[in-house]
Design a protein around this motif. Structure first.
Motif, PDB file in Angstrom:
ATOM      1  N   GLY A 122       0.802  -1.209   0.000  1.00 11.75           N
ATOM      2  CA  GLY A 122       0.000   0.000   0.000  1.00 11.75           C
ATOM      3  C   GLY A 122       0.835   1.257   0.000  1.00 11.75           C
ATOM      4  N   LYS A 123       2.159   1.117  -0.025  1.00 11.26           N
ATOM      5  CA  LYS A 123       3.041   2.275  -0.006  1.00 11.26           C
ATOM      6  C   LYS A 123       3.268   2.796  -1.422  1.00 11.26           C
ATOM      7  N   ASN A 124       3.821   4.014  -1.518  1.00 13.87           N
ATOM      8  CA  ASN A 124       4.098   4.607  -2.819  1.00 13.87           C
ATOM      9  C   ASN A 124       5.137   3.789  -3.577  1.00 13.87           C
ATOM     10  N   SER A 125       5.026   3.799  -4.894  1.00 15.63           N
ATOM     11  CA  SER A 125       5.979   3.089  -5.742  1.00 15.63           C
ATOM     12  C   SER A 125       7.266   3.889  -5.863  1.00 15.63           C
ATOM     13  N   LYS A 126       8.357   3.332  -5.353  1.00 19.58           N
ATOM     14  CA  LYS A 126       9.637   4.024  -5.476  1.00 19.58           C
ATOM     15  C   LYS A 126      10.145   3.994  -6.914  1.00 19.58           C
ATOM     16  N   LEU A 127       9.803   2.939  -7.658  1.00 16.58           N
ATOM     17  CA  LEU A 127      10.212   2.868  -9.057  1.00 16.58           C
ATOM     18  C   LEU A 127       9.618   4.030  -9.840  1.00 16.58           C
ATOM     19  N   ALA A 128       8.304   4.246  -9.695  1.00 27.73           N
ATOM     20  CA  ALA A 128       7.652   5.361 -10.389  1.00 27.73           C
ATOM     21  C   ALA A 128       8.232   6.693  -9.949  1.00 27.73           C
ATOM     22  N   TYR A 129       8.520   6.813  -8.664  1.00 28.62           N
ATOM     23  CA  TYR A 129       9.093   8.048  -8.123  1.00 28.62           C
ATOM     24  C   TYR A 129      10.448   8.341  -8.767  1.00 28.62           C
ATOM     25  N   TYR A 130      11.322   7.334  -8.822  1.00 25.03           N
ATOM     26  CA  TYR A 130      12.657   7.554  -9.368  1.00 25.03           C
ATOM     27  C   TYR A 130      12.621   7.809 -10.871  1.00 25.03           C
ATOM     28  N   VAL A 131      11.759   7.105 -11.592  1.00 26.65           N
ATOM     29  CA  VAL A 131      11.658   7.339 -13.036  1.00 26.65           C
ATOM     30  C   VAL A 131      11.252   8.781 -13.309  1.00 26.65           C
ATOM     31  N   ALA A 132      10.218   9.260 -12.612  1.00 28.16           N
ATOM     32  CA  ALA A 132       9.737  10.632 -12.819  1.00 28.16           C
ATOM     33  C   ALA A 132      10.812  11.652 -12.484  1.00 28.16           C
ATOM     34  N   ASN A 133      11.565  11.410 -11.415  1.00 28.05           N
ATOM     35  CA  ASN A 133      12.551  12.389 -10.988  1.00 28.05           C
ATOM     36  C   ASN A 133      13.801  12.377 -11.858  1.00 28.05           C
ATOM     37  N   TYR A 134      14.208  11.230 -12.344  1.00 28.10           N
ATOM     38  CA  TYR A 134      15.348  11.214 -13.268  1.00 28.10           C
ATOM     39  C   TYR A 134      14.991  11.925 -14.577  1.00 28.10           C
ATOM     40  N   LEU A 135      13.747  11.789 -15.016  1.00 29.45           N
ATOM     41  CA  LEU A 135      13.311  12.492 -16.222  1.00 29.45           C
ATOM     42  C   LEU A 135      13.349  14.003 -16.019  1.00 29.45           C
ATOM     43  N   ARG A 136      13.045  14.464 -14.808  1.00 32.01           N
ATOM     44  CA  ARG A 136      13.071  15.902 -14.531  1.00 32.01           C
ATOM     45  C   ARG A 136      14.465  16.490 -14.721  1.00 32.01           C
ATOM     46  N   LEU A 137      15.488  15.680 -14.524  1.00 32.54           N
ATOM     47  CA  LEU A 137      16.860  16.181 -14.613  1.00 32.54           C
ATOM     48  C   LEU A 137      17.233  16.637 -16.023  1.00 32.54           C
ATOM     49  N   VAL A 138      16.522  16.136 -17.028  1.00 36.14           N
ATOM     50  CA  VAL A 138      16.885  16.486 -18.405  1.00 36.14           C
ATOM     51  C   VAL A 138      16.229  17.788 -18.856  1.00 36.14           C
ATOM     52  N   VAL A 139      15.290  18.316 -18.072  1.00 35.49           N
ATOM     53  CA  VAL A 139      14.618  19.569 -18.440  1.00 35.49           C
ATOM     54  C   VAL A 139      15.495  20.735 -17.981  1.00 35.49           C
ATOM     55  N   PRO A 140      15.853  21.663 -18.861  1.00 34.02           N
ATOM     56  CA  PRO A 140      16.734  22.779 -18.485  1.00 34.02           C
ATOM     57  C   PRO A 140      16.144  23.633 -17.359  1.00 34.02           C
ATOM     58  N   LYS A 141      16.979  24.026 -16.413  1.00 34.48           N
ATOM     59  CA  LYS A 141      16.521  24.823 -15.268  1.00 34.48           C
ATOM     60  C   LYS A 141      16.016  26.202 -15.694  1.00 34.48           C
ATOM     61  N   TRP A 142      16.608  26.774 -16.761  1.00 31.98           N
ATOM     62  CA  TRP A 142      16.251  28.148 -17.140  1.00 31.98           C
ATOM     63  C   TRP A 142      14.775  28.280 -17.491  1.00 31.98           C
ATOM     64  N   ILE A 143      14.151  27.182 -17.905  1.00 34.29           N
ATOM     65  CA  ILE A 143      12.725  27.228 -18.227  1.00 34.29           C
ATOM     66  C   ILE A 143      11.919  27.565 -16.972  1.00 34.29           C
ATOM     67  N   PHE A 144      12.293  26.954 -15.863  1.00 37.48           N
ATOM     68  CA  PHE A 144      11.565  27.183 -14.621  1.00 37.48           C
ATOM     69  C   PHE A 144      11.894  28.558 -14.043  1.00 37.48           C
ATOM     70  N   CYS A 145      13.139  28.985 -14.190  1.00 32.69           N
ATOM     71  CA  CYS A 145      13.506  30.322 -13.730  1.00 32.69           C
ATOM     72  C   CYS A 145      12.690  31.395 -14.444  1.00 32.69           C
ATOM     73  N   MET A 146      12.442  31.191 -15.724  1.00 24.29           N
ATOM     74  CA  MET A 146      11.648  32.148 -16.491  1.00 24.29           C
ATOM     75  C   MET A 146      10.198  32.194 -16.002  1.00 24.29           C
ATOM     76  N   MET A 147       9.688  31.067 -15.545  1.00 22.47           N
ATOM     77  CA  MET A 147       8.284  30.986 -15.141  1.00 22.47           C
ATOM     78  C   MET A 147       8.060  31.360 -13.680  1.00 22.47           C
ATOM     79  N   ARG A 148       9.148  31.513 -12.914  1.00 25.57           N
ATOM     80  CA  ARG A 148       9.014  31.635 -11.462  1.00 25.57           C
ATOM     81  C   ARG A 148       8.147  32.818 -11.040  1.00 25.57           C
TER      82      ARG A 148
END
Length: 323
Positions: free
Chosen positions: A12-38
């Protein structure tokens, strides 16, 4: 091995596999995109009907009330790289990427039960005065933030207390086990490994669903907070615990005893008395469950939780003189 795999599938706990997949994918998105939207993202606060509520949450997590100069050991966000414990990196990176990487900060990953020497981002902080240097963010959420959809009515559950958890190295839990192991009111078990505690305490883990067969679930602090408290309060069972000594993003310090949970003494001496009372007074028990559900509900709006997190960091950088 087989039993361990089945437990992971049914826990019944959260899936760590899904968590890690989603977070590793976030690493490929350039940070400047989020800085522009902040700035645009932060400005949405002013048009929200729940603005005052959000500001109160931000000020609860970040209690800095005056400008503070960070010491030389405060590091730049640019130095915040993937490292262990990975969950703490990912749960901070998802928000630090919105800010200039030249900004400096303090950061204390792990189970923090002390107040840092200078303002620092933490998962947990002690419930003491003068803890404003502990700036709380929602960290290790894959483990701590679990809510359940409990289909079993309170009346259908066993009139007993359940506890499953690691006892090794946790003196308070050890005292509890010494007092109540073998008591017919309690179903207790220690899931520690390589421990010197009594072998009769040792047992296998139970799934969250198996816990929900009991009316009363112990929420005992371990290294810092009781990690099961969130899902217990979202269920049709009741959390039983002494008053918290630490808090996290769940704001344990705002919980009201015998309104959101059943309070027992720090020495556990009144456990049987308190449980007997709520077995006899079912309507009062149901009121605690209703209040707990209302409390949990505030954490379920994902967009609002994201905005609060960004505002907590934004306030941190403003109060440390970084515009």
């Amino acid at each position: 091995m087989k039993n361990g795999l089945l437990y992971k599938l049914r826990s019944g706990k959260n899936s760590k596999l899904a968590y890690y997949v989603a977070n590793y994918l976030r690493l490929v998105v350039p940070k400047w995109i989020f800085c522009m939207m902040r700035e645009r993202k932060l400005r949405t606060l002013d048009s929200r009907s729940d603005r005052d509520y959000i500001v109160s949450r931000v000020d609860y997590y970040n209690r800095l009330s005056r400008l503070v100069q960070l010491p030389p050991q405060a590091t730049q966000l640019a130095a915040h790289k993937l490292h262990k414990p990975k969950v703490y990196f990912f749960d901070t990176y998802i928000y630090t990427r919105w800010f200039p990487q030249s900004f400096r900060w303090g950061y204390c990953p792990g189970d923090v039960t002390f107040v840092p020497e200078f303002p620092s981002v933490v998962k947990s902080r002690p419930l003491v005065e003068d803890n404003e240097n502990s700036v709380v963010m929602k960290l290790d959420k894959v483990r701590h933030f679990i809510f359940v959809n409990d289909k079993k009515d309170f009346a259908e559950k066993q009139n007993r207390v359940i506890f499953r958890g690691k006892v090794k190295g946790k003196e308070s839990r050890r005292r509890f086990m010494q007092m109540y192991f073998g008591n017919p009111l309690c179903d207790l078990g220690d899931v520690s490994r390589d421990t010197d505690d009594p072998p009769q305490w040792q047992t296998e883990k139970k799934t969250i669903g198996e816990h929900l067969d009991y009316k009363f679930i112990m929420a005992l602090e371990g290294n810092d907070v009781a990690s099961n408290l969130k899902w217990v309060m979202s269920s049709n069972s009741i959390a039983v615990m002494p008053r918290p000594t630490c808090e996290t993003w769940f704001m344990e310090g705002t919980l009201i005893p015998n309104y959101h949970y059943i309070e027992i003494r720090p020495d556990f001496s009144d456990l049987e008395e308190r449980i007997a009372y709520y077995i006899e007074h079912e309507q009062e028990a149901r009121e605690i469950i209703r209040h707990a559900h209302e409390y949990v509900e505030q954490f379920k709006d994902k967009k609002r939780e994201q905005l609060i997190s960004l505002l907590v960091l934004d306030k941190y950088f403003r109060m440390t003189g970084q515009e």
